[in-house]
Design a protein around this motif. Structure first.
Motif, PDB file in Angstrom:
ATOM      1  N   VAL A  77      -6.018   0.410  -4.792  1.00 57.16           N
ATOM      2  CA  VAL A  77      -5.749   1.687  -5.447  1.00 57.16           C
ATOM      3  C   VAL A  77      -6.318   2.834  -4.616  1.00 57.16           C
ATOM      4  N   VAL A  78      -7.536   2.671  -4.151  1.00 60.99           N
ATOM      5  CA  VAL A  78      -8.175   3.719  -3.335  1.00 60.99           C
ATOM      6  C   VAL A  78      -7.359   3.977  -2.069  1.00 60.99           C
ATOM      7  N   PHE A  79      -6.952   2.888  -1.402  1.00 59.99           N
ATOM      8  CA  PHE A  79      -6.178   3.039  -0.167  1.00 59.99           C
ATOM      9  C   PHE A  79      -4.830   3.709  -0.434  1.00 59.99           C
ATOM     10  N   ALA A  80      -4.151   3.285  -1.500  1.00 59.01           N
ATOM     11  CA  ALA A  80      -2.841   3.858  -1.832  1.00 59.01           C
ATOM     12  C   ALA A  80      -2.962   5.337  -2.197  1.00 59.01           C
ATOM     13  N   VAL A  81      -4.031   5.698  -2.901  1.00 60.18           N
ATOM     14  CA  VAL A  81      -4.253   7.113  -3.236  1.00 60.18           C
ATOM     15  C   VAL A  81      -4.463   7.937  -1.970  1.00 60.18           C
ATOM     16  N   LEU A  82      -5.233   7.406  -1.024  1.00 61.85           N
ATOM     17  CA  LEU A  82      -5.467   8.118   0.237  1.00 61.85           C
ATOM     18  C   LEU A  82      -4.156   8.295   1.012  1.00 61.85           C
ATOM     19  N   VAL A  83      -3.319   7.254   1.008  1.00 62.42           N
ATOM     20  CA  VAL A  83      -2.019   7.350   1.673  1.00 62.42           C
ATOM     21  C   VAL A  83      -1.164   8.435   1.002  1.00 62.42           C
ATOM     22  N   ALA A  84      -1.157   8.436  -0.335  1.00 67.19           N
ATOM     23  CA  ALA A  84      -0.346   9.414  -1.065  1.00 67.19           C
ATOM     24  C   ALA A  84      -0.814  10.846  -0.818  1.00 67.19           C
ATOM     25  N   LEU A  85      -2.130  11.027  -0.672  1.00 67.13           N
ATOM     26  CA  LEU A  85      -2.682  12.372  -0.534  1.00 67.13           C
ATOM     27  C   LEU A  85      -2.648  12.894   0.898  1.00 67.13           C
ATOM     28  N   TYR A  86      -2.906  11.998   1.871  1.00 64.79           N
ATOM     29  CA  TYR A  86      -3.142  12.474   3.237  1.00 64.79           C
ATOM     30  C   TYR A  86      -2.076  12.042   4.246  1.00 64.79           C
ATOM     31  N   LEU A  87      -1.104  11.253   3.825  1.00 57.42           N
ATOM     32  CA  LEU A  87       0.025  10.911   4.698  1.00 57.42           C
ATOM     33  C   LEU A  87       1.311  11.304   3.982  1.00 57.42           C
ATOM     34  N   PRO A  88       1.590  12.585   3.920  1.00 60.47           N
ATOM     35  CA  PRO A  88       2.738  13.050   3.120  1.00 60.47           C
ATOM     36  C   PRO A  88       4.065  12.515   3.642  1.00 60.47           C
ATOM     37  N   GLU A  89       4.896  12.094   2.708  1.00 56.22           N
ATOM     38  CA  GLU A  89       6.228  11.584   3.029  1.00 56.22           C
ATOM     39  C   GLU A  89       7.042  11.585   1.747  1.00 56.22           C
ATOM     40  N   ARG A  90       8.354  11.644   1.874  1.00 55.96           N
ATOM     41  CA  ARG A  90       9.203  11.605   0.691  1.00 55.96           C
ATOM     42  C   ARG A  90       9.081  10.249  -0.012  1.00 55.96           C
ATOM     43  N   ILE A  91       9.112  10.285  -1.340  1.00 55.25           N
ATOM     44  CA  ILE A  91       9.006   9.057  -2.126  1.00 55.25           C
ATOM     45  C   ILE A  91      10.134   8.097  -1.760  1.00 55.25           C
ATOM     46  N   ALA A 102       0.839  -1.196   0.000  1.00 58.47           N
ATOM     47  CA  ALA A 102       0.000   0.000   0.000  1.00 58.47           C
ATOM     48  C   ALA A 102       0.879   1.253   0.000  1.00 58.47           C
ATOM     49  N   PHE A 103       1.961   1.227   0.783  1.00 58.39           N
ATOM     50  CA  PHE A 103       2.869   2.368   0.831  1.00 58.39           C
ATOM     51  C   PHE A 103       3.794   2.400  -0.393  1.00 58.39           C
ATOM     52  N   TYR A 104       4.176   1.227  -0.878  1.00 53.63           N
ATOM     53  CA  TYR A 104       5.013   1.146  -2.078  1.00 53.63           C
ATOM     54  C   TYR A 104       4.262   1.724  -3.280  1.00 53.63           C
ATOM     55  N   VAL A 105       3.001   1.296  -3.450  1.00 51.48           N
ATOM     56  CA  VAL A 105       2.197   1.795  -4.567  1.00 51.48           C
ATOM     57  C   VAL A 105       1.918   3.285  -4.396  1.00 51.48           C
ATOM     58  N   ALA A 106       1.692   3.719  -3.158  1.00 52.33           N
ATOM     59  CA  ALA A 106       1.475   5.144  -2.906  1.00 52.33           C
ATOM     60  C   ALA A 106       2.679   5.961  -3.366  1.00 52.33           C
ATOM     61  N   ALA A 107       3.878   5.428  -3.149  1.00 56.90           N
ATOM     62  CA  ALA A 107       5.091   6.120  -3.596  1.00 56.90           C
ATOM     63  C   ALA A 107       5.127   6.231  -5.119  1.00 56.90           C
ATOM     64  N   GLN A 108       4.689   5.163  -5.816  1.00 55.98           N
ATOM     65  CA  GLN A 108       4.651   5.210  -7.284  1.00 55.98           C
ATOM     66  C   GLN A 108       3.619   6.232  -7.759  1.00 55.98           C
ATOM     67  N   PHE A 109       2.472   6.284  -7.079  1.00 56.21           N
ATOM     68  CA  PHE A 109       1.454   7.271  -7.438  1.00 56.21           C
ATOM     69  C   PHE A 109       1.996   8.690  -7.235  1.00 56.21           C
ATOM     70  N   GLN A 110       2.751   8.893  -6.153  1.00 57.29           N
ATOM     71  CA  GLN A 110       3.357  10.199  -5.926  1.00 57.29           C
ATOM     72  C   GLN A 110       4.341  10.545  -7.035  1.00 57.29           C
ATOM     73  N   GLY A 111       5.124   9.551  -7.462  1.00 59.26           N
ATOM     74  CA  GLY A 111       6.070   9.798  -8.541  1.00 59.26           C
ATOM     75  C   GLY A 111       5.371  10.186  -9.832  1.00 59.26           C
ATOM     76  N   ALA A 112       4.308   9.466 -10.165  1.00 59.99           N
ATOM     77  CA  ALA A 112       3.528   9.810 -11.356  1.00 59.99           C
ATOM     78  C   ALA A 112       2.893  11.187 -11.195  1.00 59.99           C
ATOM     79  N   GLY A 113       2.398  11.453  -9.982  1.00 52.22           N
ATOM     80  CA  GLY A 113       1.780  12.749  -9.714  1.00 52.22           C
ATOM     81  C   GLY A 113       2.770  13.888  -9.856  1.00 52.22           C
ATOM     82  N   ASN A 114       3.982  13.704  -9.342  1.00 49.37           N
ATOM     83  CA  ASN A 114       5.012  14.740  -9.468  1.00 49.37           C
ATOM     84  C   ASN A 114       5.333  15.029 -10.924  1.00 49.37           C
TER      85      ASN A 114
END
Length: 408
Positions: free
Chosen positions: A376-390, A138-150
């Motif tokens: 996907v929903v959970f990983a997106v929520l982690v990426a949006l609301y639990l900010p952390e460096r990729i 969940a956190f690994y995928v969230a990091a990938q979503f952040q990378g795509a988002g950036n």
């Protein structure tokens, strides 16, 4: 056309191709084994390139080149650590895991780890393994979503929320459609694009700096003594620690479920042998290419406050907008090729290992796809609301998975 327009058109065509592959793969997906292992029919090219691109993610293109920019020559030990981890996986773990999982008809890594246990012990192993996989990915995928988002955000001046949602949606659609086949074929396309980038960009930078002699002279002129040292200026036992510590990044390779499933999905022994050689070539091109890119980037563009964008800085200065758009697509490819594989493994832990929806065997594929949507929903929520460096998220996930499953 300006650069942004070219980038939009290039990425639109590229992403439509990925979704088209998803529709094609959906026609080859009839049951759970197809969805999670591609019917154990993976050929050498797809197995090798999809493994390689899934193992690399954006940290290879951006992180490794940025590290080379800062650390200098000793970054080569990081690359050799990743290469050595790959060699152990393909020569030691892969052949045994492929034969054993096929013989026992095992679909997931959890099936393999819990094979000899019975009763409550087996249940404990299944639950513990599944929880580790789901939570970590969940956190690994969230990091990938952040990378795509950036990448979307910096390119198209979109808000970060919209950018993360866009990247997550694209990844989710083609993974949902075709499962393992879609992920593997799209990962192959993305891996080839990454390899092309790892050849073209360093080659263009080498020409720009004046060839080998110009590169060596320039590197000596702009680097500190520590950057020109293979051990970062350390000596004796400290130098040995620097080298071994850098190489140890490869140890985590042995415990990554999204890589190990490639061995379980291989077609036969011949495909394994051929895939092994292709993987070695890919790793040498991409990892050593990115090390060189960071070093030559230091010569051409000194004083970058943030070294990770050296990939983009060189792309803009060396190529036309069209080529720049293709190379930008390569970065997104690195992100997406990791995320789709991780989503499938985490979904297999929910749908297969934990038996989500097992009361309806005729709907196994439906529940497997539903598990992906939930993740996907959970990983997106982690990426949006639990900010952390990729980097921190990826490092946590890599170490957690490597520690949990690698020794076993």
């Amino acid at each position: 056309m300006d650069r942004t327009t070219v980038v939009i058109i290039t990425l639109a065509v590229y992403k439509l191709a990925l979704i088209g592959i998803g529709f094609w793969a959906s026609r080859r997906t009839a049951d759970e084994e197809d969805f999670f292992l591609g019917g154990r029919g993976l050929g050498p090219v797809v197995a090798a390139i999809s493994y390689s691109s899934s193992a690399s993610s954006a940290w290879t293109l951006l992180g490794l080149s940025g590290a080379a920019y800062v650390l200098g020559l000793r970054v080569v030990w990081l690359a050799l650590g990743s290469i050595s981890g790959m060699l152990v996986a393909w020569y030691w773990i892969g052949p045994r895991l492929m034969r054993h999982s096929r013989e026992k008809q095992q679909i997931t890594l959890t099936d393999f780890l819990a094979e000899d246990a019975g009763g409550g012990v087996r249940s404990g192993i299944v639950i513990a393994t599944s929880v580790i996989v789901i939570f970590t990915f969940a956190f690994y995928v969230a990091a990938q979503f952040q990378g795509a988002g950036n990448t979307f955000s910096s390119t198209f001046e979109l808000g970060m929320t919209e950018s993360i949602l866009l990247g997550a949606l694209i990844i989710m659609v083609y993974t949902l459609l075709g499962g393992f086949w879609a992920a593997s074929v799209t990962d192959t396309l993305q891996g080839l694009l990454m390899a092309l980038t790892a050849v073209l960009l360093p080659a263009a930078a080498l020409i720009e700096v004046g060839g080998i002699s110009g590169f060596i002279e320039g590197l000596r002129a702009v680097s500190t003594p520590d950057q020109l040292s293979w051990s970062g200026g350390a000596a004796g036992l400290v130098a040995a620690g620097v080298v071994l510590g850098s190489i140890s990044i490869g140890f985590g390779t042995y415990g990554q479920p999204h890589l190990l499933v490639r061995f379980m999905a291989l077609r036969d022994e011949r495909a394994l042998r051929q895939a092994r050689l292709i993987t070695i070539v890919w790793y040498l091109l991409v990892f050593l290419g990115m090390c060189f890119l960071g070093l030559v980037g230091h010569v051409l563009h000194q004083g970058l406050a943030n070294p990770e964008p050296v990939f983009f800085v060189l792309t803009e200065s060396l190529f036309t907008p069209v080529f720049g758009a293709i190379l930008l697509a390569a970065v997104l490819s690195a992100i997406m090729s990791t995320a789709d594989s991780q989503l499938l493994v985490a979904a297999s832990a929910i749908a297969h290992d934990l038996g989500f929806g097992q009361g309806h065997p005729e709907k196994k594929l439906f529940y497997s796809r539903l598990a992906i949507v939930m993740l996907v929903v959970f990983a997106v929520l982690v990426a949006l609301y639990l900010p952390e460096r990729i980097f921190s998220r990826v490092l946590f996930a890599w170490i957690a998975l490597g520690s949990a499953f690698g020794p076993t």
